[in-house]
Write a protein that holds these residues in place. Structure first.
Motif, PDB file in Angstrom:
ATOM      1  N   HIS A 123      86.869 -62.306 -79.730  1.00 19.24           N
ATOM      2  CA  HIS A 123      88.093 -62.568 -80.301  1.00 19.24           C
ATOM      3  C   HIS A 123      88.809 -61.578 -81.163  1.00 19.24           C
ATOM      4  O   HIS A 123      87.966 -60.954 -81.612  1.00 19.24           O
ATOM      5  CB  HIS A 123      88.164 -63.863 -81.089  1.00 19.24           C
ATOM      6  CG  HIS A 123      89.396 -64.289 -81.939  1.00 19.24           C
ATOM      7  ND1 HIS A 123      90.318 -65.038 -80.990  1.00 19.24           N
ATOM      8  CD2 HIS A 123      89.826 -64.278 -83.031  1.00 19.24           C
ATOM      9  CE1 HIS A 123      91.514 -65.461 -81.851  1.00 19.24           C
ATOM     10  NE2 HIS A 123      91.035 -64.906 -82.943  1.00 19.24           N
ATOM     11  N   LYS A 133      91.987 -60.312 -84.042  1.00 20.09           N
ATOM     12  CA  LYS A 133      93.157 -60.924 -84.764  1.00 20.09           C
ATOM     13  C   LYS A 133      93.907 -59.608 -85.151  1.00 20.09           C
ATOM     14  O   LYS A 133      93.256 -58.725 -85.751  1.00 20.09           O
ATOM     15  CB  LYS A 133      92.426 -61.579 -85.878  1.00 20.09           C
ATOM     16  CG  LYS A 133      93.443 -62.125 -86.926  1.00 20.09           C
ATOM     17  CD  LYS A 133      92.708 -63.374 -87.827  1.00 20.09           C
ATOM     18  CE  LYS A 133      93.572 -63.890 -88.854  1.00 20.09           C
ATOM     19  NZ  LYS A 133      94.197 -62.925 -89.888  1.00 20.09           N
ATOM     20  N   ARG A 142     100.665 -56.544 -86.829  1.00 15.37           N
ATOM     21  CA  ARG A 142     101.610 -57.567 -86.680  1.00 15.37           C
ATOM     22  C   ARG A 142     103.079 -57.323 -86.833  1.00 15.37           C
ATOM     23  O   ARG A 142     103.857 -57.638 -86.134  1.00 15.37           O
ATOM     24  CB  ARG A 142     101.024 -58.587 -87.517  1.00 15.37           C
ATOM     25  CG  ARG A 142     100.880 -59.962 -86.922  1.00 15.37           C
ATOM     26  CD  ARG A 142     100.166 -60.970 -87.782  1.00 15.37           C
ATOM     27  NE  ARG A 142     100.178 -60.834 -89.300  1.00 15.37           N
ATOM     28  CZ  ARG A 142      99.346 -60.832 -89.976  1.00 15.37           C
ATOM     29  NH1 ARG A 142      98.086 -60.838 -89.646  1.00 15.37           N
ATOM     30  NH2 ARG A 142      99.489 -60.586 -91.332  1.00 15.37           N
ATOM     31  N   SER A 155     102.241 -53.019 -72.743  1.00 16.47           N
ATOM     32  CA  SER A 155     100.627 -53.705 -72.862  1.00 16.47           C
ATOM     33  C   SER A 155      99.855 -52.469 -72.669  1.00 16.47           C
ATOM     34  O   SER A 155     100.200 -51.463 -72.062  1.00 16.47           O
ATOM     35  CB  SER A 155     100.666 -54.785 -71.779  1.00 16.47           C
ATOM     36  OG  SER A 155     100.720 -54.312 -70.649  1.00 16.47           O
ATOM     37  N   ARG A 192     103.161 -61.386 -76.550  1.00 16.80           N
ATOM     38  CA  ARG A 192     103.755 -62.647 -76.073  1.00 16.80           C
ATOM     39  C   ARG A 192     105.056 -62.764 -77.012  1.00 16.80           C
ATOM     40  O   ARG A 192     104.944 -62.884 -78.166  1.00 16.80           O
ATOM     41  CB  ARG A 192     102.757 -63.673 -76.354  1.00 16.80           C
ATOM     42  CG  ARG A 192     101.705 -63.691 -75.534  1.00 16.80           C
ATOM     43  CD  ARG A 192     100.802 -65.163 -75.768  1.00 16.80           C
ATOM     44  NE  ARG A 192     101.445 -66.184 -75.389  1.00 16.80           N
ATOM     45  CZ  ARG A 192     101.064 -67.049 -74.409  1.00 16.80           C
ATOM     46  NH1 ARG A 192     100.208 -66.511 -73.523  1.00 16.80           N
ATOM     47  NH2 ARG A 192     101.678 -68.123 -73.958  1.00 16.80           N
ATOM     48  N   LYS A 197     107.058 -65.615 -78.787  1.00 15.27           N
ATOM     49  CA  LYS A 197     106.986 -67.059 -78.954  1.00 15.27           C
ATOM     50  C   LYS A 197     108.305 -67.511 -79.695  1.00 15.27           C
ATOM     51  O   LYS A 197     108.854 -66.845 -80.557  1.00 15.27           O
ATOM     52  CB  LYS A 197     106.001 -67.196 -80.271  1.00 15.27           C
ATOM     53  CG  LYS A 197     104.549 -66.305 -80.112  1.00 15.27           C
ATOM     54  CD  LYS A 197     103.564 -67.225 -79.536  1.00 15.27           C
ATOM     55  CE  LYS A 197     102.812 -67.878 -80.769  1.00 15.27           C
ATOM     56  NZ  LYS A 197     101.637 -68.813 -80.200  1.00 15.27           N
ATOM     57  N   THR A 219      98.301 -60.493 -78.169  1.00 16.56           N
ATOM     58  CA  THR A 219      97.082 -61.144 -77.898  1.00 16.56           C
ATOM     59  C   THR A 219      96.108 -60.216 -77.151  1.00 16.56           C
ATOM     60  O   THR A 219      96.255 -59.357 -76.533  1.00 16.56           O
ATOM     61  CB  THR A 219      97.290 -62.253 -76.733  1.00 16.56           C
ATOM     62  OG1 THR A 219      97.974 -61.730 -75.607  1.00 16.56           O
ATOM     63  CG2 THR A 219      98.131 -63.411 -77.443  1.00 16.56           C
ATOM     64  N   HIS A 252      92.631 -59.924 -74.311  1.00 19.35           N
ATOM     65  CA  HIS A 252      91.708 -60.551 -73.418  1.00 19.35           C
ATOM     66  C   HIS A 252      90.946 -59.615 -73.184  1.00 19.35           C
ATOM     67  O   HIS A 252      91.057 -58.732 -72.580  1.00 19.35           O
ATOM     68  CB  HIS A 252      92.976 -60.863 -72.219  1.00 19.35           C
ATOM     69  CG  HIS A 252      93.761 -61.702 -72.606  1.00 19.35           C
ATOM     70  ND1 HIS A 252      93.891 -63.002 -72.465  1.00 19.35           N
ATOM     71  CD2 HIS A 252      95.207 -61.376 -72.888  1.00 19.35           C
ATOM     72  CE1 HIS A 252      94.835 -63.575 -72.778  1.00 19.35           C
ATOM     73  NE2 HIS A 252      95.825 -62.590 -73.040  1.00 19.35           N
TER      74      HIS A 252
END
Lengths: 95, 100
Positions: free
Chosen positions: A79, A81, A87, B43, B55, B57, B80, B82
């Motif tokens: 995962h 973050k 961000r 990407s 993504r 939103k 995100t 993967h």
């Protein structure tokens, strides 16, 4: 951007190195990150983000073709973050 | 144990033979190139490791959990990750012993 494009951009940033060094450096970095996650270790890159494993408990699934019940064992999945800087840089400019 | 930029730089020093300064810069540049690509809406696909995707939103209703006040969560673009099939199976193979 693909891995080979990333290697090319890094090679450009380091003209004093031979192109092969950028290629090898990217391999060493990605291998070390994969190995850390495989060991169950976290990865923390300030300004970029962190990688850790998330636990998925065992569950009863179904074979979508036969409708048969199957036991899906517990597992760990990687995962990511995103960190604060990533961000903020990726987000759309405030309207 | 947590893997950080310092350990990655040590590995580049040991395995690639970069000097300490170059090793540190290379690690910083690696993540900066990924950030720059994502920032420009591109990407990033690192075969054998995974893909970073963007993504968009839409705005959605939210709430201040302290006051209960309704405030909209603005539209945003998020990253995100993967993991590749290869990374997933490597992690699963090594971790299975720990699960059962």
């Amino acid at each position: 951007m693909t891995k080979s494009e990333l290697i090319a951009r890094l090679a450009e940033r380091f003209p004093q190195l031979v192109a092969k060094d950028a290629d090898f450096a990217v391999k060493v970095i990605l291998d070390a990150m994969s190995a850390a996650l495989a060991r169950g270790d976290r990865i923390e890159i300030r300004g970029f983000g962190s990688f850790a494993l998330n636990y998925r408990p065992p569950r009863t699934g179904r074979n979508p073709k036969s409708g048969e019940k199957v036991q899906v064992p517990a597992k760990y999945v990687p995962h990511f973050k995103a960190g604060k800087e990533l961000r903020e840089r990726v987000d759309l400019p405030a309207a | 144990m947590t893997l950080t930029k310092a350990e990655l730089a040590d590995l580049l020093f040991d395995k690639v033979g970069l000097n300490k300064r170059e090793a540190k810069d290379m690690v910083e540049s690696f993540f900066e190139e990924v950030r720059t690509a994502l920032e420009t809406g591109d990407s990033v696909k690192l075969s054998g490791f995974g893909n970073f995707q963007l993504r968009d939103k839409p705005q959605r209703p939210g709430r201040n959990p302290k006051t209960g006040e309704e405030i909209p969560i603005t539209a945003r673009r998020v990253v995100t990750f993967h993991a590749s099939q290869k990374l997933k199976s490597t992690v699963d193979a090594t971790q299975n012993g720990n699960v059962r």
